[in-house]
Design a protein around this motif. Structure first.
Motif, mmCIF file in Angstrom:
data_model
loop_
_atom_site.group_PDB
_atom_site.id
_atom_site.type_symbol
_atom_site.label_atom_id
_atom_site.label_comp_id
_atom_site.label_asym_id
_atom_site.label_seq_id
_atom_site.Cartn_x
_atom_site.Cartn_y
_atom_site.Cartn_z
ATOM 1 N N ASP A 43 -48.373 -45.043 24.821
ATOM 2 C CA ASP A 43 -48.616 -45.275 23.407
ATOM 3 C C ASP A 43 -49.490 -46.531 23.292
ATOM 4 O O ASP A 43 -49.505 -47.367 24.190
ATOM 5 C CB ASP A 43 -47.262 -45.470 22.712
ATOM 6 C CG ASP A 43 -47.401 -46.001 21.313
ATOM 7 O OD1 ASP A 43 -48.107 -45.378 20.503
ATOM 8 O OD2 ASP A 43 -46.802 -47.064 21.024
ATOM 9 N N ASP A 71 -50.029 -48.745 20.077
ATOM 10 C CA ASP A 71 -49.571 -49.863 19.238
ATOM 11 C C ASP A 71 -48.114 -50.226 19.513
ATOM 12 O O ASP A 71 -47.220 -49.393 19.419
ATOM 13 C CB ASP A 71 -49.770 -49.517 17.760
ATOM 14 C CG ASP A 71 -51.245 -49.271 17.436
ATOM 15 O OD1 ASP A 71 -52.094 -49.957 18.044
ATOM 16 O OD2 ASP A 71 -51.543 -48.410 16.599
ATOM 17 N N ASP A 72 -47.905 -51.471 19.831
ATOM 18 C CA ASP A 72 -46.610 -52.035 20.217
ATOM 19 C C ASP A 72 -46.142 -51.556 21.590
ATOM 20 O O ASP A 72 -44.981 -51.748 21.953
ATOM 21 C CB ASP A 72 -45.518 -51.799 19.161
ATOM 22 C CG ASP A 72 -45.385 -53.002 18.221
ATOM 23 O OD1 ASP A 72 -46.077 -54.022 18.432
ATOM 24 O OD2 ASP A 72 -44.565 -52.925 17.280
ATOM 25 N N THR A 73 -47.065 -50.925 22.334
ATOM 26 C CA THR A 73 -46.773 -50.620 23.738
ATOM 27 C C THR A 73 -47.803 -51.318 24.623
ATOM 28 O O THR A 73 -47.452 -52.170 25.436
ATOM 29 C CB THR A 73 -46.769 -49.107 23.997
ATOM 30 O OG1 THR A 73 -45.724 -48.510 23.214
ATOM 31 C CG2 THR A 73 -46.512 -48.802 25.465
ATOM 32 N N ASP A 96 -42.877 -47.083 22.436
ATOM 33 C CA ASP A 96 -41.925 -48.041 21.869
ATOM 34 C C ASP A 96 -40.997 -47.447 20.815
ATOM 35 O O ASP A 96 -40.091 -48.134 20.349
ATOM 36 C CB ASP A 96 -42.656 -49.247 21.268
ATOM 37 C CG ASP A 96 -43.460 -48.874 20.036
ATOM 38 O OD1 ASP A 96 -44.387 -48.053 20.165
ATOM 39 O OD2 ASP A 96 -43.155 -49.391 18.939
ATOM 40 N N ASP A 104 -42.433 -41.239 20.290
ATOM 41 C CA ASP A 104 -43.100 -41.172 21.600
ATOM 42 C C ASP A 104 -42.246 -40.358 22.578
ATOM 43 O O ASP A 104 -42.751 -39.503 23.309
ATOM 44 C CB ASP A 104 -43.320 -42.578 22.167
ATOM 45 C CG ASP A 104 -44.238 -43.427 21.302
ATOM 46 O OD1 ASP A 104 -45.320 -42.942 20.923
ATOM 47 O OD2 ASP A 104 -43.866 -44.577 21.004
HETATM 48 MG MG LIG Z 1 -46.098 -47.585 19.058
#
Ligand SMILES: [Mg+2]
Ligand SMILES: [Zn+2]
Length: 194
Positions: free
Chosen positions: A28, A30-32, A142, A146
């Motif tokens: 992933d 975003d935020d991963t 995250d 996912d």
């Molecule tokens: Mg994410």
């Protein structure tokens, strides 16, 4: 906050004999791989997540192919242009190295498309473009969508939660949870994924 993590998933993959590592890891975005920022369109605002550099380098060095699977409804919403998205993704490759495949859903959350995670479309697309059987694919992200997208596609999944990940999503991931991206990749490379 005392959130506890299992060290790795206890993968049991009896059909894989030569190597227990995934052939392809799909991250992933975003935020991963990078910090999630709303309507991120400026490459200068890209910040990689802790251990993302070392995790990606470790997997690449082990010969695992790498990709990104990302929902970007900002395209359908018109808040980020495709050219801006591409510039941000280019910046990510500048920091982390090139990925073998990118699969991006540009649709809105209400479009009902087959690619927006938790649907399996992005995972299936990335795997087929590289000719990798989907059961040799691991998705790392995250949030629960996912994991759900991976499971729906028939791929493996690992959750690396952030403080923004909901507690029930962590619970639903069972033992497929790692405390950070480097640990997740280390687990994958020793076959502890499913
Ligand atoms: Mg994410
Ligand atoms: Zn889509």
């Amino acid at each position: 906050m005392g959130r506890r993590f299992t060290a790795c998933a206890r993968g049991n993959r009896p059909h894989m004999t030569a190597s227990a590592s995934p052939a392809l890891i799909l991250f992933d975005r975003d935020d991963t791989l990078i910090e999630d920022r709303p309507a991120l369109r400026d490459p200068r605002e890209v910040r990689v997540m802790p251990s993302a550099r070392s995790a990606v380098a470790l997997a690449r060095g082990a010969g695992v192919r790498l990709g990104v699977v990302s929902n970007q409804p900002v395209i359908a919403e018109g808040t980020v242009r495709r050219s801006e998205l591409q510039a941000v993704n280019n910046a990510i490759e500048g920091m982390l190295g090139a990925f073998d495949v990118w699969a991006i859903c540009p649709h809105s959350a209400t479009a009902g498309c087959a690619c927006r995670k938790p649907m399996p479309g992005l995972v299936l697309d990335a795997a087929s473009r590289l000719g990798v059987p989907v059961d040799e694919v691991l998705v790392i992200g995250d949030v629960g969508s996912d994991v759900e997208a991976a499971r729906a596609a028939g791929a493996g999944a690992m959750l690396v939660p952030t403080p923004r990940t909901r507690q029930e999503e962590v619970a639903d991931a069972g033992n497929a949870v790692a405390p950070d991206l480097l640990t997740a990749v280390q687990c994958a490379l020793r076959g502890a994924w499913s």
